[in-house]
Design a protein around this motif. Structure first.
Motif, PDB file in Angstrom:
ATOM      1  N   ILE A 160      -2.053   5.154   7.703  1.00 35.50           N
ATOM      2  CA  ILE A 160      -2.450   6.192   6.758  1.00 35.50           C
ATOM      3  C   ILE A 160      -1.596   6.097   5.503  1.00 35.50           C
ATOM      4  N   GLU A 161      -2.224   5.815   4.393  1.00 39.85           N
ATOM      5  CA  GLU A 161      -1.529   5.979   3.118  1.00 39.85           C
ATOM      6  C   GLU A 161      -1.628   7.454   2.803  1.00 39.85           C
ATOM      7  N   PRO A 162      -0.537   8.187   2.826  1.00 42.43           N
ATOM      8  CA  PRO A 162      -0.650   9.641   2.693  1.00 42.43           C
ATOM      9  C   PRO A 162      -0.775  10.096   1.248  1.00 42.43           C
ATOM     10  N   VAL A 163      -1.561   9.350   0.480  1.00 44.74           N
ATOM     11  CA  VAL A 163      -1.802   9.646  -0.945  1.00 44.74           C
ATOM     12  C   VAL A 163      -3.237   9.232  -1.277  1.00 44.74           C
ATOM     13  N   VAL A 164      -3.649   9.583  -2.477  1.00 41.77           N
ATOM     14  CA  VAL A 164      -4.903   9.034  -3.002  1.00 41.77           C
ATOM     15  C   VAL A 164      -4.612   7.592  -3.419  1.00 41.77           C
ATOM     16  N   SER A 165      -5.402   6.672  -2.960  1.00 39.79           N
ATOM     17  CA  SER A 165      -5.062   5.261  -3.191  1.00 39.79           C
ATOM     18  C   SER A 165      -6.306   4.409  -3.377  1.00 39.79           C
ATOM     19  N   GLU A 166      -6.162   3.398  -4.200  1.00 42.22           N
ATOM     20  CA  GLU A 166      -7.267   2.433  -4.345  1.00 42.22           C
ATOM     21  C   GLU A 166      -6.924   1.121  -3.633  1.00 42.22           C
ATOM     22  N   MET A 167      -5.884   1.184  -2.836  1.00 41.16           N
ATOM     23  CA  MET A 167      -5.379  -0.048  -2.239  1.00 41.16           C
ATOM     24  C   MET A 167      -5.806  -0.201  -0.780  1.00 41.16           C
ATOM     25  N   VAL A 168      -6.691   0.636  -0.313  1.00 38.56           N
ATOM     26  CA  VAL A 168      -7.049   0.604   1.108  1.00 38.56           C
ATOM     27  C   VAL A 168      -7.507  -0.789   1.537  1.00 38.56           C
ATOM     28  N   GLY A 169      -8.290  -1.411   0.698  1.00 36.08           N
ATOM     29  CA  GLY A 169      -8.768  -2.751   1.021  1.00 36.08           C
ATOM     30  C   GLY A 169      -7.629  -3.765   1.091  1.00 36.08           C
ATOM     31  N   GLU A 170      -6.773  -3.729   0.073  1.00 37.45           N
ATOM     32  CA  GLU A 170      -5.638  -4.664   0.047  1.00 37.45           C
ATOM     33  C   GLU A 170      -4.737  -4.456   1.271  1.00 37.45           C
ATOM     34  N   TRP A 171      -4.463  -3.198   1.573  1.00 37.17           N
ATOM     35  CA  TRP A 171      -3.609  -2.920   2.725  1.00 37.17           C
ATOM     36  C   TRP A 171      -4.248  -3.441   4.007  1.00 37.17           C
ATOM     37  N   THR A 172      -5.546  -3.262   4.129  1.00 38.81           N
ATOM     38  CA  THR A 172      -6.237  -3.737   5.326  1.00 38.81           C
ATOM     39  C   THR A 172      -6.058  -5.243   5.482  1.00 38.81           C
ATOM     40  N   ARG A 173      -6.276  -5.953   4.373  1.00 44.58           N
ATOM     41  CA  ARG A 173      -6.126  -7.405   4.433  1.00 44.58           C
ATOM     42  C   ARG A 173      -4.676  -7.797   4.729  1.00 44.58           C
ATOM     43  N   TYR A 174      -3.758  -7.110   4.079  1.00 51.10           N
ATOM     44  CA  TYR A 174      -2.334  -7.457   4.231  1.00 51.10           C
ATOM     45  C   TYR A 174      -1.871  -7.241   5.674  1.00 51.10           C
ATOM     46  N   LEU A 175      -2.147  -6.066   6.194  1.00 52.10           N
ATOM     47  CA  LEU A 175      -1.699  -5.755   7.553  1.00 52.10           C
ATOM     48  C   LEU A 175      -2.359  -6.690   8.570  1.00 52.10           C
ATOM     49  N   SER A 176      -3.602  -7.040   8.302  1.00 52.68           N
ATOM     50  CA  SER A 176      -4.319  -7.892   9.248  1.00 52.68           C
ATOM     51  C   SER A 176      -3.659  -9.261   9.430  1.00 52.68           C
ATOM     52  N   GLN A 177      -3.000  -9.719   8.388  1.00 48.15           N
ATOM     53  CA  GLN A 177      -2.305 -11.008   8.501  1.00 48.15           C
ATOM     54  C   GLN A 177      -1.144 -10.978   9.476  1.00 48.15           C
ATOM     55  N   TYR A 178      -0.583  -9.773   9.678  1.00 44.20           N
ATOM     56  CA  TYR A 178       0.675  -9.693  10.416  1.00 44.20           C
ATOM     57  C   TYR A 178       0.568  -8.966  11.743  1.00 44.20           C
ATOM     58  N   LYS A 179      -0.594  -8.469  12.069  1.00 45.63           N
ATOM     59  CA  LYS A 179      -0.781  -7.744  13.331  1.00 45.63           C
ATOM     60  C   LYS A 179      -0.881  -8.749  14.480  1.00 45.63           C
TER      61      LYS A 179
ATOM     62  N   GLU B  10      -6.200  -3.870  16.402  1.00 44.86           N
ATOM     63  CA  GLU B  10      -7.142  -3.602  15.330  1.00 44.86           C
ATOM     64  C   GLU B  10      -6.487  -2.579  14.414  1.00 44.86           C
ATOM     65  N   VAL B  11      -6.445  -2.832  13.128  1.00 47.39           N
ATOM     66  CA  VAL B  11      -5.825  -1.878  12.195  1.00 47.39           C
ATOM     67  C   VAL B  11      -6.864  -1.310  11.253  1.00 47.39           C
ATOM     68  N   VAL B  12      -6.931  -0.019  11.183  1.00 50.28           N
ATOM     69  CA  VAL B  12      -7.782   0.655  10.216  1.00 50.28           C
ATOM     70  C   VAL B  12      -6.857   1.316   9.203  1.00 50.28           C
ATOM     71  N   VAL B  13      -7.199   1.203   7.935  1.00 49.85           N
ATOM     72  CA  VAL B  13      -6.377   1.836   6.904  1.00 49.85           C
ATOM     73  C   VAL B  13      -7.155   2.991   6.306  1.00 49.85           C
ATOM     74  N   THR B  14      -6.478   4.078   6.062  1.00 47.29           N
ATOM     75  CA  THR B  14      -7.146   5.195   5.406  1.00 47.29           C
ATOM     76  C   THR B  14      -6.196   5.796   4.384  1.00 47.29           C
ATOM     77  N   SER B  15      -6.762   6.622   3.520  1.00 52.72           N
ATOM     78  CA  SER B  15      -5.915   7.317   2.548  1.00 52.72           C
ATOM     79  C   SER B  15      -6.499   8.708   2.356  1.00 52.72           C
ATOM     80  N   LEU B  16      -5.934   9.471   1.450  1.00 55.72           N
ATOM     81  CA  LEU B  16      -6.398  10.849   1.277  1.00 55.72           C
ATOM     82  C   LEU B  16      -7.491  10.924   0.214  1.00 55.72           C
TER      83      LEU B  16
END
Lengths: 248, 248, 248, 248, 248, 248
Positions: free
Chosen positions: D7-26, D31-37
């Motif tokens: 959870i990005e606990p802010v308004v963010s436009e990076m949800v996609g980037e975070w999803t891709r980034y975390l997926s490389q290292y999980k 399974e990682v789902v990214v969300t924001s506010l």
């Protein structure tokens, strides 16, 4: 009406100035009397000077209690004799600048720095920081390289060094609040506060207002030093039997 | 004239009682208004309840500042939202019971014990003890085995357990001062103080008088929370741009 | 030849006994002289009694230095005036029982407990534990519920309580070493050591031998208190100008 | 299969980037789902912004638990709402970047430094260091003089300053490990690690892998937050009676 | 007569020099024998080198006890095997340089700095500072950027760097005492003490004299390591049964 | 595939049982090999036994690295040789039970208690608690009065005492998590967890899973022990020149 005695625990010619200064910052219902010692050292830069004045200080405090004062302030940032004074007091409130200013400073920001004159002062002051429990709130000590008697020689130079030391404390050590452990330049804390933009504690005024606060707590709630154990007063019979009475 | 807002950060039917109680102990020139929340939990025994009420609390504090209050007291011994409130405040003084009572207790004696309801409360309260720097002054926590809502069920039983816990704290843990972290029994601290012979801190009253003290320091000296760094307020443009304004 | 002065900083009739006792445990090349105060309190259970005797103590220490003593021991477990004495001394070694026994105890085992008379003594002794840096090595204080003057009333009862307190410290608090902060029963530490099977420190003897050790370090290596900053002596001119000389 | 919500606990436009980034290292089975506010602040540089987002964060966490997620990560180095989230969770694992990275860093070397944007962030982060118990492992904070929103303005300048701050931490403050408390530059930790030759912790990835670790411990051993006392969940009846249910 | 064994826990060609050096500073009634290892590393800059030499060291210590030595000194500032040696000793006193020099330094002034060769040494030495309880007395570590074997290459350069590091420790870090954690330059501490004007501890000599002191305490009072619990020796039957005897 | 070596650093007949036990709790992609020592002590209750096994342990670890293992676990709650093993390792991850279980326990609740066999074990374990930085998270040690070899004599009595000690830790000392520092009763932690309702850490399993976690971090991010300074390996030339190679 709250009656406070501010004791300069040294020989001093500043009693009048201190009276005027404190009067500007006291509460309306407070009366402040300032006193100093008739003989002894003119500053307490040395541990041993502090020890020499404490018996006399206790005598003054005992007298203040008898005369009906509500509180006494030991006007030196080493807080000499504070623990002892609380022990002999039976209803008189006693406080001192280091204690008062650290409680205030740690409420206004996470970490404070203490500006001192000489590095010689630091070991005892650090002991007090630890004793009062504020070690995690101490950002640093910053010394300006001047003894007590040097501070008044060139007031502008003193100020210049204090400004510099305080800026270093803020930028380098992360201080959120500055405690002026080394100046008798009345009112300078206001000027410094303007320059730095962070709270700057004048330790004498801190002690004055903390004394008023503690008297208020005593009057309203009976919150007073623990007299059952830690600050239990010595028994009168012992004092008489051993002829200690002229000392208290 | 000092205008203080005492906020019960819960839904409460005690607003009237609190108003009367605090009025007995305030300074003559202080005006105290008590408020509570229109909806939400009725106690804050759970961390998450605390988190739920903080935004609303900040809103009330923002409002109090606009209405010209001098100070606000967050009336819960967890001190919820204290740091956040100081950040959004621009000249309003904010304090809370745990902070206030620990500063007072550590001045009156070397070590204090905190009487709590349930052991559940201890981890967060211990965090606050450490955060405020009073860890070396903590003698112990003593829990009486009652939740907030149980405390009023059988007031005599509650008192009996508190007396017992406090005596254990003094005799076994070496407490010189007792902090009542768990009662809303108005005035009971006086009775307990009589029984124990050591200072017993009512945390709501401690916060009231500490607020008066801090307002006094602000008014006299401009000593206020560090607004340049630690408690820097968020910029108005950001609040507007992100439509956070209804939250503050 | 090492010449040591053991100062009982009270009015005492035990000077002879102390002389004999210390003589049994000193090094062959050490000479120990014992002295006490001509007037003043007979014990230092109160902070304020301690403050009263310090100026006189400093005077004695100054005298000892002039007379060519190598070291002085301040014979009270509160270590009164230790810091001040080191400041006025210029080549005289000064030590005291709490300091000496904690250095020894923390070398012999990880944690020590201190047996005291009354709980009243604990706050100041704890301050010293913290000041000397041994807080992590403190297992506990255990009080036997007796003031200094009670200790000699029924020596068997005193011993019984000390044994009990020490056993509690070992079993319950995990003490590996016992420091006897409360007895003048000469030689009792040996008996107690036999009963408990762990080291039991007689604080007067600890101070005697620590003084011999420090004198040895001074003589061999010039290792002496930092006289450049922390323990810098006050300037002679100041002492003369302010007529403090009769005090030192 | 382990299902994690970041959870990005802010308004963010990076949800996609975070999803891709975390997926490389999980881990493969994660399974990682990214969300924001959907609304609120875009960063949490201010304490009060953090307080505003916590109720919504708790709501998301409550939802994640119902939807069958195994773990949730609160994606902000202040670790906002961590304690509260653990309290409302009943079997969902919750962690956050500061906690995760300090556990890792203190395993890889004795002392770590935390690189931050502005000095404003330090007080709260230091509170967390102390709260988690890593104070003795903290070499220093080093600030690069940039707010969250500045970090992306000139990525090269940001990197330059981070390198400089990290080198200072290593050479001057004795850091053995660097924690990047201030960057969203995906993958930059690898580059920095190459330059410095010491471990550099990307706090988002630390939290991801620590969450996987904690889920593993829960699944294998039932090792989960203490739900009997410290993280005891509030009772459902209370939540219903007080209509708190829309909040959780 | 006190018989001490000084063990250089490495392969060394300095046994003769060490014998002469220690002999200058021992008490008249002390006899010092110096020994070193027949094979193994020539310095202990690496943790693992230390671990390799400890079994052999314990063997030597066991032998020393059988041969009637009173005390043994482990001649390395990491104090390798100190705890283990005390456990196997039954009446032999064991000490080591870091322990000895920190007890002395913290008596001579409030804070000390340790001058080391490489920053590599600091983590383990800091662990020892904390383990012995002197953390609050540590002003700083200052590294001169030289490994053990570099120290003798250009003695003048080594001295120059040590002077510089010590001055920095005093002026910048507030050290009142300097501990030379990095030199084998016999007698250099005296020269440095003259330059700096503050006590400078030669750690080998500190250990020698601390050993003499501890033997004295053992002989006079039976004060010896706690052998009932912390330093309880392993049972002889176990050692025989498991054929560990060649190791001890 | 992750290949781990679990080393029982004693002579043991439990290699088979440990292999089966660990295999139940490892990740699918992990392979665990268990080994023990061919000769030496059968437990490490004594510091000196620990010192004896470390060189052999380092040898095994060096071998494991050559054979391509990813990680090694030193299977003793004293964590013997952990620091040394990390120094000689060049890419092999090394961890141990005390480290692993304290990281986990302090994540699951604020304070943990450690159940030990004899009080003899406590001083070294407390040293580790402090060394790893978890002192503020330690509620207590509770000893059950049994040596390592007694633990298996009457397994039911052992369990009974552990349950009792753990309950005391929870109720009296405020433990939120229990660490089983004293049992080899495979799987008993699950049973105890059921009885107590709080997390109970089996330290061998904690180490296994922490090793898997650390290998994952190394593989994914290159996060490995600081090899530039703190854990810098000794130079190969030195090892050869001094013929230390058979030791590593």
């Amino acid at each position: 009406m709250t009656k406070l005695l501010y004791i300069e625990p040294v020989v001093s010619e500043m009693v009048g100035e201190w009276t005027r200064y404190l009067s500007q910052y006291k509460c309306p219902e407070t009366e402040v009397v300032v006193t100093s010692l008739p003989e002894g050292p003119r500053h307490l830069e040395y541990y041993s000077y502090g020890a020499l004045v404490v018996p006399r200080l206790l005598n003054i405090i005992k007298g203040a209690e008898k005369e009906g004062f509500d509180g006494a302030i030991i006007g030196c940032f080493y807080d000499p004799g504070l623990r002892e004074a609380r022990e002999i007091a039976e209803k008189l409130v006693v406080t001192a600048p280091a204690e008062a200013s650290m409680h205030i400073a740690s409420t206004l920001g996470q970490r404070f720095s203490i500006i001192v004159g000489r590095t010689k002062w630091i070991p005892l002051m650090r002991e007090n920081v630890i004793k009062y429990g504020f070690q995690d709130h101490l950002a640093s000590f910053q010394a300006i390289g001047m003894g007590v008697l040097d501070l008044q020689v060139d007031p502008e130079e003193t100020k210049r060094r204090i400004v510099q030391a305080a800026q270093k404390a803020i930028e380098q050590d992360g201080a959120e609040v500055i405690i002026l452990g080394c100046t008798h330049q009345f009112g300078f804390y206001q000027e410094l506060q303007g320059i730095l933009g962070v709270p700057v504690i004048d330790v004498g005024l801190a002690a004055l207002n903390y004394a008023e606060f503690l008297v208020n707590l005593r009057n309203k709630h009976g919150w007073y030093f623990n007299k059952k154990n830690e600050y239990l007063s010595p028994p009168h019979e012992e004092i008489e039997a051993w002829k200690l009475s002229d000392l208290f």
